[in-house]
Design an enzyme around this catalytic site. Structure first.
Site, mmCIF file in Angstrom:
data_model
loop_
_atom_site.group_PDB
_atom_site.id
_atom_site.type_symbol
_atom_site.label_atom_id
_atom_site.label_comp_id
_atom_site.label_asym_id
_atom_site.label_seq_id
_atom_site.Cartn_x
_atom_site.Cartn_y
_atom_site.Cartn_z
ATOM 1 C CG ASP A 1 -1.994 1.072 0.903
ATOM 2 O OD1 ASP A 1 -2.735 1.226 -0.181
ATOM 3 O OD2 ASP A 1 -2.485 1.787 2.064
ATOM 4 C CB SER B 1 -6.546 4.839 -0.128
ATOM 5 O OG SER B 1 -6.184 2.630 -0.952
ATOM 6 C CD GLN C 1 -3.701 2.134 -2.809
ATOM 7 O OE1 GLN C 1 -2.389 1.984 -3.809
ATOM 8 N NE2 GLN C 1 -4.154 2.514 -2.367
#
Length: 90
Positions: free
Chosen positions: A7, A31, A81
């Site tokens: 991440d 995000s 993502q």
């Protein structure tokens, strides 16, 4: 550990073509979702290749995908993502 590490830089890949980096004071990133698929055991004490790409970045959204390979070339994980990336207007 891999889930956390995946991440850290993934959303930043969608900024590369636009000349920005994830810590730039000129943008506000967030995000929206982050997904990881672990296909095989990951040895954290061995070399891994984290191949990241961004197939789309437009309309204040960026999509990034990644593949993680072990030393022998075996695909051990995949990640994706999507993030919101807004310019800061002050």
């Amino acid at each position: 550990m891999f889930t956390y590490v995946s991440d850290l830089t993934l959303l930043g890949v969608s900024l590369v073509p636009h000349g920005y980096y994830i810590g730039s004071p000129k943008i506000q990133p967030a995000s929206l979702d982050h997904t990881v698929w672990i296909h095989r055991p990951i040895a954290a004490d061995e070399w891994l290749l984290y191949d990241q790409t961004s197939p789309s970045a437009s309309g204040a959204r960026g999509l990034s995908t990644a593949r993680v390979f072990a030393q022998d070339g075996t695909l051990v994980a995949s990640a994706a993502q999507e993030g919101l990336i807004r310019p800061v207007t002050r």
